[in-house]
Design a protein around this motif. Structure first.
Motif, PDB file in Angstrom:
ATOM      1  N   ASP A 207       0.745  -0.942   0.101  1.00 19.00           N
ATOM      2  CA  ASP A 207       0.031  -0.083   0.060  1.00 19.00           C
ATOM      3  C   ASP A 207       0.709   1.298   0.089  1.00 19.00           C
ATOM      4  O   ASP A 207       1.530   1.571   0.949  1.00 19.00           O
TER       5      ASP A 207
ATOM      6  N   GLU B 247      -0.506   9.793   3.654  1.00 21.22           N
ATOM      7  CA  GLU B 247      -1.679   9.476   2.883  1.00 21.22           C
ATOM      8  C   GLU B 247      -2.660   8.755   4.009  1.00 21.22           C
ATOM      9  O   GLU B 247      -3.969   9.079   4.090  1.00 21.22           O
ATOM     10  N   GLU B 248      -2.254   8.200   5.008  1.00 25.50           N
ATOM     11  CA  GLU B 248      -3.351   7.332   5.772  1.00 25.50           C
ATOM     12  C   GLU B 248      -3.984   7.843   6.835  1.00 25.50           C
ATOM     13  O   GLU B 248      -4.872   7.524   7.341  1.00 25.50           O
TER      14      GLU B 248
ATOM     15  N   GLN C 113      -6.109  -3.370  -3.352  1.00 32.58           N
ATOM     16  CA  GLN C 113      -6.454  -3.495  -2.054  1.00 32.58           C
ATOM     17  C   GLN C 113      -8.041  -4.213  -1.918  1.00 32.58           C
ATOM     18  O   GLN C 113      -8.545  -4.046  -0.683  1.00 32.58           O
TER      19      GLN C 113
ATOM     20  N   HIS D 204      -4.386  -3.300   4.356  1.00 32.34           N
ATOM     21  CA  HIS D 204      -4.357  -2.873   5.484  1.00 32.34           C
ATOM     22  C   HIS D 204      -4.154  -3.813   6.676  1.00 32.34           C
ATOM     23  O   HIS D 204      -4.810  -3.946   7.626  1.00 32.34           O
TER      24      HIS D 204
HETATM   25 MN    MN Z   1      -3.929   2.704   2.788  1.00 35.53          MN
END
Ligand code: MN
Ligand code: GLV
Ligand code: MN
Length: 415
Positions: free
Chosen positions: A96, A130-131, A197, A386
């Protein structure tokens, strides 16, 4: 331009090596990574990326937010940018974000070696955040590039230990007061490669997803306050238990999304109970609801309904309630011309693809509000993401680098 068999072998070795070496920074159990923005692991990953970008013959630069750029100067200053983020969720996977950075680095390196100097300038982006897994950043690096970080935000955002994002930046030698300098007004296209994802591409036996829309994401932070006390002596009828109220809220969110049906989703992934002892009635609960839909009107309706249900259950249980947005990003259509270019590249590379929406949030959805932007997705084993066992197949990834390189060639050399 086209990939030879030798190019495929070389790209495979390189991209595999880059992903594996990034995995070492913030390695967690089961092959996963925890690489929170501005942590030591994050800084080490960024230092490593600077090394690759330099050895790929690119000019390396760090912006005021800490994102890294590898630049291949063209005849003109307008920038075609490609890359993704370097931070991860807690106990996340190694692909990711990191995969997209590695793919962009490989594609631009191959272009430099094969096609030389471009007309427009090419840049590889290793985006800092980003997360929102350490701070409620809402795309920190991308917001910095668009000049959207508000004055004072560096002192307001705090992590779970109370460290402000400005302090975390300063600890790495970045200067929070200069964050406005990260703004870019020279980018004419952004292409983000990313692991899907989800399970769709694998299920359909496809190599590439051409993403034409990104889901709207909102997170609300709820706080329920009741009265803490002794788990033995307070009769059930006299309790104001914040956690039993929160339990109803968790189920209300689930019911709301289930009743709406796909693609509505709602998740409570973070919940904190105070005081937190086994023999104490919970006095206070903090939780976040993350909810998503591709249609902004439905998303707004979900928010209204969640707030309404929370208020009703709090009132019925005599709890105090506060609600505030944690973060949010609107659903967005990606650029039609860039999607068509990606499709043409898929045809030329001879890979099977499909257009699809993204149900995960991405930097591209914010950057698309200012710059023409697109994304290509790679299949994700079992749709697992994730989590530590996230994985992409390297044969797919090599084809993805080829599609990306052909697309960047069209944008930067044929412009
Ligand atoms: Mn992510
Ligand atoms: C980011 O991965 C998100 O979709 O929340
Ligand atoms: Mn990501």
């Amino acid at each position: 331009v086209a990939f030879s068999t030798a190019d495929r072998v070389a790209v495979r070795a390189m991209v595999d090596d880059l992903v594996a070496s990034l995995r070492g920074h913030g390695a967690s159990a089961g092959g996963g990574v925890t690489r929170l923005v501005y942590s030591q692991a994050w800084a080490a990953a960024m230092a490593e990326i600077e090394g690759w970008l330099g050895s790929a013959g690119l000019e390396v630069r760090v912006d005021a937010a800490g994102s890294r750029f590898g630049r291949l100067a063209g005849e003109r200053p307008q920038v075609v940018m490609s890359g993704s983020h370097v931070d991860s969720v807690v106990g996340g996977g190694a692909y990711d974000g990191a995969l997209g950075v590695a793919m962009a680095a490989c594609a631009v390196r191959w272009l430099r070696e094969t096609a030389g100097r471009p007309r427009l300038t090419l840049e590889v982006l290793a985006n800092c955040e980003e997360e929102s897994s350490r701070f409620a950043c809402n795309f920190w690096g991308s917001r910095a590039m668009l000049g959207l970080i508000r004055p004072g935000e560096c002192d307001l955002l705090r992590d779970a230990d109370g460290v402000t994002i400005g302090e975390a930046m300063s600890a790495l030698g970045l200067v929070p007061d200069r964050i406005a300098e990260a703004r870019r007004d020279d980018v004419c296209a952004y292409v983000e490669p990313h692991i899907e994802q989800g399970p769709l591409l694998e299920r359909l036996g496809l190599t590439i997803g051409v993403v034409d829309r990104v889901v709207g994401v909102r997170q609300l932070r709820f706080e329920l306050r009741g009265e803490a006390g002794h788990a033995g002596t307070i009769p059930m009828a006299a309790r104001r238990d914040a956690l039993t109220g929160a339990a109803e809220l968790v189920l209300a969110g689930e019911a709301l999304a289930r009743d709406l049906g796909q693609p509505a989703v709602a998740t409570v992934g973070a919940l904190r109970v105070e005081p937190g002892g086994a023999n104490q009635v919970p006095g206070r609960v903090d939780l976040t609801v993350d909810f998503r839909h591709v249609d902004e009107r439905v998303l707004a309706g979900m928010e209204e309904e969640l707030r309404r249900r929370a208020a009703a259950l709090a009132a019925a249980r005599g709890l105090e309630l506060s609600v505030e947005p944690r973060l949010g990003q609107r659903a967005v259509d990606l650029d039609g011309r860039l999607c068509a270019l990606l499709e043409a590249s898929c045809r030329r590379a001879g890979v099977r693809w499909q257009r699809m929406p993204s149900h995960a949030g991405h930097d591209a959805q914010l950057l698309a509000t200012r710059w023409p932007s697109a994304m290509l997705f790679l299949p994700c084993a079992g749709g697992r993401s994730h989590r530590p066992d996230e994985r992409a197949d390297m044969d797919d990834v090599v084809r993805g680098v080829e599609v990306l390189a052909l697309t960047l060639h069209e944008l930067a050399y044929e412009a």
